[in-house]
Design an enzyme around this catalytic site. Structure first.
Site, PDB file in Angstrom:
ATOM      1  N   GLY A   1      52.666  55.256  26.402  1.00 47.98           N
ATOM      2  CA  GLY A   1      52.532  56.154  25.264  1.00 47.98           C
ATOM      3  C   GLY A   1      53.589  57.232  25.336  1.00 47.98           C
TER       4      GLY A   1
ATOM      5  N   GLY B   1      55.607  60.239  26.446  1.00 47.42           N
ATOM      6  CA  GLY B   1      55.805  60.978  27.687  1.00 47.42           C
ATOM      7  C   GLY B   1      55.249  60.248  28.886  1.00 47.42           C
TER       8      GLY B   1
ATOM      9  CG  HIS C   1      59.581  50.468  28.620  1.00 49.39           C
ATOM     10  ND1 HIS C   1      59.290  51.344  27.605  1.00 49.39           N
ATOM     11  CD2 HIS C   1      60.377  49.512  28.077  1.00 49.39           C
ATOM     12  CE1 HIS C   1      59.871  50.933  26.494  1.00 49.39           C
ATOM     13  NE2 HIS C   1      60.547  49.828  26.755  1.00 49.39           N
TER      14      HIS C   1
ATOM     15  CG  ASP D   1      62.196  47.517  24.233  1.00 52.79           C
ATOM     16  OD1 ASP D   1      61.962  48.488  24.972  1.00 52.79           O
ATOM     17  OD2 ASP D   1      62.559  47.638  23.043  1.00 52.79           O
TER      18      ASP D   1
END
Length: 138
Positions: free
Chosen positions: A45, A47, A63, A105
């Protein structure tokens, strides 16, 4: 004119990289799976801080680190090419930072798939107070 500008900015966000990342996740884990990762653990999500709670949360940590290393474009907005081939995500002929973003990704979507058995519903919408430990280095 201002309304048109706002609509254009919103459409860029929808068509940009985060939308592509969501499609990768859904492609690997099934329709609407991305909603499981929007606010999960300490890093999935907006931060991130603290210590990843499990292997799924670590996918998000890695990621975030990957995005942090991108130079030359905005990883949340840049549009890259990719496809699914026999269930595998294949990044297209992207150059420079677009290639890096696609790989970030692709690796994360595959990580979610490989670690789907570690997903713990108790970490969905986890309070930030549970993520106050010192953050790990990338």
């Amino acid at each position: 004119m201002r309304t048109l500008w706002i609509v254009a900015v919103c459409l860029i966000g929808v068509e940009g990289n985060l939308f592509q990342f969501a499609r990768m996740i859904n492609g690997k884990l099934g329709a609407f799976s991305v909603w499981n990762y929007i606010s999960y653990g300490c890093y999935c999500g907006w931060g991130g801080q603290g210590t990843p709670k499990d292997a799924t949360d670590r996918c998000c940590f890695v990621h975030d680190c990957c995005y942090g290393g991108v130079k030359g474009c905005n990883p949340k907005l840049a549009i890259y090419s990719y496809s699914f081939q026999r269930g595998n995500i294949v990044c297209g002929r992207n150059n420079g930072c677009l290639r890096t973003i696609c790989e970030c990704d692709r690796v994360a979507a595959n990580c979610f798939h490989q670690n789907k058995n570690t997903y713990n519903k108790e970490y969905k919408f986890l309070s930030s107070s549970k993520c106050r430990q010192r953050s790990e280095q990338c």
